[in-house]
Design a protein around this motif. Sequence first.
Motif, PDB file in Angstrom:
ATOM      1  N   GLN A   1       0.843  -1.191   0.000  1.00 40.47           N
ATOM      2  CA  GLN A   1       0.000   0.000   0.000  1.00 40.47           C
ATOM      3  C   GLN A   1       0.885   1.250   0.000  1.00 40.47           C
ATOM      4  O   GLN A   1       1.941   1.258   0.626  1.00 40.47           O
ATOM      5  CB  GLN A   1      -0.891   0.000   1.243  1.00 40.47           C
ATOM      6  N   VAL A   2       0.433   2.254  -0.723  1.00 40.11           N
ATOM      7  CA  VAL A   2       1.214   3.482  -0.850  1.00 40.11           C
ATOM      8  C   VAL A   2       0.360   4.650  -0.350  1.00 40.11           C
ATOM      9  O   VAL A   2      -0.799   4.791  -0.732  1.00 40.11           O
ATOM     10  CB  VAL A   2       1.622   3.725  -2.308  1.00 40.11           C
ATOM     11  N   GLN A   3       0.945   5.471   0.503  1.00 34.66           N
ATOM     12  CA  GLN A   3       0.247   6.646   1.011  1.00 34.66           C
ATOM     13  C   GLN A   3       0.981   7.903   0.563  1.00 34.66           C
ATOM     14  O   GLN A   3       2.205   7.947   0.533  1.00 34.66           O
ATOM     15  CB  GLN A   3       0.171   6.641   2.544  1.00 34.66           C
ATOM     16  N   VAL A   4       0.200   8.922   0.236  1.00 33.70           N
ATOM     17  CA  VAL A   4       0.747  10.221  -0.146  1.00 33.70           C
ATOM     18  C   VAL A   4       0.052  11.278   0.709  1.00 33.70           C
ATOM     19  O   VAL A   4      -1.177  11.337   0.725  1.00 33.70           O
ATOM     20  CB  VAL A   4       0.523  10.505  -1.639  1.00 33.70           C
ATOM     21  N   VAL A   5       0.845  12.070   1.392  1.00 34.66           N
ATOM     22  CA  VAL A   5       0.280  13.067   2.303  1.00 34.66           C
ATOM     23  C   VAL A   5       0.857  14.438   1.986  1.00 34.66           C
ATOM     24  O   VAL A   5       2.084  14.607   1.952  1.00 34.66           O
ATOM     25  CB  VAL A   5       0.573  12.711   3.770  1.00 34.66           C
ATOM     26  N   GLU A   6      -0.034  15.406   1.761  1.00 32.30           N
ATOM     27  CA  GLU A   6       0.385  16.774   1.477  1.00 32.30           C
ATOM     28  C   GLU A   6       0.207  17.644   2.719  1.00 32.30           C
ATOM     29  O   GLU A   6      -0.617  17.358   3.579  1.00 32.30           O
ATOM     30  CB  GLU A   6      -0.438  17.397   0.342  1.00 32.30           C
ATOM     31  N   SER A   7       0.956  18.724   2.745  1.00 34.98           N
ATOM     32  CA  SER A   7       0.791  19.722   3.800  1.00 34.98           C
ATOM     33  C   SER A   7       1.272  21.069   3.280  1.00 34.98           C
ATOM     34  O   SER A   7       1.986  21.136   2.276  1.00 34.98           O
ATOM     35  CB  SER A   7       1.581  19.335   5.054  1.00 34.98           C
TER      36      SER A   7
END
Length: 123
Positions: free
Chosen positions: A1-7
């Motif tokens: 599983q791949v997660q991408v998180v922006e901020s």
Amino acid sequence: QVQVVESGGGLVQAGGSLRLSCAASGSFLYVSAMGWYRQAPGKQRELVATIISGGSTNYADSVKDRFTISGDNAKNTVYLQMNSLKPEDTAVYSCNANVRLTGSGPPKFYSAWGQGTQVTVSS
């Protein structure tokens, strides 16, 4: 599983600056490319800037000379420095990571998207 998180999104006055960050994590061998896209209300999503693992970058004409994309391969993180912001830059900015998945056999790649972060530029 791949997660991408922006901020890093937010509200800024015209002419101001913001810096967005995006980190990819999960089970993959490496990130081959990352990019920022944006979608304004009533408009289609458009490419803002991309960077590949070798460091080459690509920008939309509308942001050239104002935005800079950079990456940290060790952290699987990409940044978007946005200067001289204009009201027309107002949009939801989403990060995309193209990763090579783990596993044997022919290489498999996966494109993962973050949830997006709102950037609002007031006039």
